[in-house]
Design a protein around this motif. Structure first.
Motif, PDB file in Angstrom:
ATOM      1  N   LEU A 146      52.550  42.817  34.763  1.00  0.00           N
ATOM      2  CA  LEU A 146      51.818  42.761  36.027  1.00  0.00           C
ATOM      3  C   LEU A 146      52.728  42.704  37.244  1.00  0.00           C
ATOM      4  N   LYS A 147      53.743  41.883  37.214  1.00  0.00           N
ATOM      5  CA  LYS A 147      54.584  41.708  38.408  1.00  0.00           C
ATOM      6  C   LYS A 147      55.256  43.014  38.831  1.00  0.00           C
ATOM      7  N   ASP A 148      55.415  43.933  37.894  1.00  0.00           N
ATOM      8  CA  ASP A 148      56.091  45.192  38.189  1.00  0.00           C
ATOM      9  C   ASP A 148      55.158  46.278  38.721  1.00  0.00           C
ATOM     10  N   VAL A 166      54.453  34.323  41.221  1.00  0.00           N
ATOM     11  CA  VAL A 166      54.790  35.714  41.486  1.00  0.00           C
ATOM     12  C   VAL A 166      53.550  36.585  41.688  1.00  0.00           C
ATOM     13  N   LEU A 167      52.402  36.128  41.164  1.00  0.00           N
ATOM     14  CA  LEU A 167      51.158  36.902  41.286  1.00  0.00           C
ATOM     15  C   LEU A 167      50.208  36.339  42.336  1.00  0.00           C
ATOM     16  N   LYS A 168      50.549  35.191  42.889  1.00  0.00           N
ATOM     17  CA  LYS A 168      49.629  34.477  43.786  1.00  0.00           C
ATOM     18  C   LYS A 168      49.129  35.352  44.934  1.00  0.00           C
ATOM     19  N   LEU A 187      46.767  36.530  32.426  1.00  0.00           N
ATOM     20  CA  LEU A 187      47.518  35.829  33.465  1.00  0.00           C
ATOM     21  C   LEU A 187      48.563  34.894  32.872  1.00  0.00           C
ATOM     22  N   ASP A 188      48.220  34.262  31.755  1.00  0.00           N
ATOM     23  CA  ASP A 188      49.169  33.353  31.113  1.00  0.00           C
ATOM     24  C   ASP A 188      50.402  34.093  30.597  1.00  0.00           C
TER      25      ASP A 188
END
Length: 268
Positions: free
Chosen positions: A215-217, A239-241, A111-112
């Protein structure tokens, strides 16, 4: 590498042998043949020859398939694969999602940085060193550590591996029931993640991806055991929330937890 095709408990690669379980042995489907050819192609790419051990009838089917396979598009994955029927509810692998499972400490690092990374990139040591570690019980070749591996969405294999890493031994029934501690699951839609430019079909797993998955993609959802919420939430970017979901582990064992998580993501 040796490819043994038969009526095994499941499909797996272990210590230089690819045990290919057929869903209706001794019959073999075009999908199953394709996965065997995928395995051979991947191994040959890294300089390893494959030898098939199977009934002559099965080998003949494979040879006939090869004659026309180059002219045909890839065979789409079945909605359900019944090579492994261990899970009590589904009796097979449901193929709409794949997931990657990590222990909580690794999930925080993921996540970081915002990406899933291959073991080589995540741990910043060579594939040769990773392959030599005692935790490589299956004696996987060095190149395997250059890839991120995925299981089918309803599978418990990722959480089982998390428990194995935690215990530093193979988990027993008690470890997978009353003492079971779920990892964090990163879910992807199968028909989307196969479009990743570094995706590889190697016949054993649904797919694996070299080096990195941002991840965001690509992410569909992230499932975190609710007891870890306070530890993890400060590591989740804006963006991942909306992709993060917390679930209570009120399940009797790893199988029930896998079912609960899978049924939850299908509703998202």
């Amino acid at each position: 590498m040796i490819i043994k095709i038969g009526n095994f408990d499941c499909t797996e690669c272990w210590d230089g042998v690819f045990y290919k379980k057929l869903s209706a042995y001794p019959n073999i489907t075009d999908w199953e043949i394709q996965t065997i050819l995928d395995f051979i192609a991947y191994e040959e790419k890294y300089g390893r020859n494959c030898e098939i051990e199977a009934d002559n009838k099965i080998i003949n089917f494979i040879e006939e398939f090869k004659k026309t396979s180059a002219e045909k598009p890839r065979i789409g994955v079945p909605n359900k694969i019944t090579e492994c029927t261990a899970c009590p509810t589904y009796k097979g692998c449901m193929t709409d999602f794949v997931c990657h499972t990590s222990p909580i400490e690794n999930a925080i690092k993921i996540l970081d940085c915002g990406s899933l990374l291959s073991p080589v990139k995540a741990r910043k040591i060579s594939a040769k060193e990773l392959a030599a570690e005692s935790r490589n019980a299956a004696h996987d070749p060095e190149d395997y550590f250059e890839y991120i591996m995925f299981a089918w969405g309803n599978c418990q294999a990722g959480d089982r591996l998390v428990m194995e890493r935690k215990l530093k031994r193979f988990p027993d029934e008690k470890d997978l029931s009353v003492d079971f501690t779920p990892g964090v699951r990163f879910f992807f839609k199968y028909d989307e993640i196969i479009k990743h430019p570094n995706a590889v079909f190697e016949g054993v797993l649904p797919l694996k991806i070299k080096d990195e998955v941002v991840l965001k993609d690509w992410i569909h959802s992230i499932i975190i055991p609710i007891k870890e919420k306070n530890i993890v939430k400060k590591h989740i970017s804006d963006v991942l929330k909306d992709k993060v979901h917390y679930l209570e582990n009120d399940c009797k064992d790893i199988w029930e937890w896998s079912e609960k998580v899978y049924e939850y993501i299908k509703r998202i």
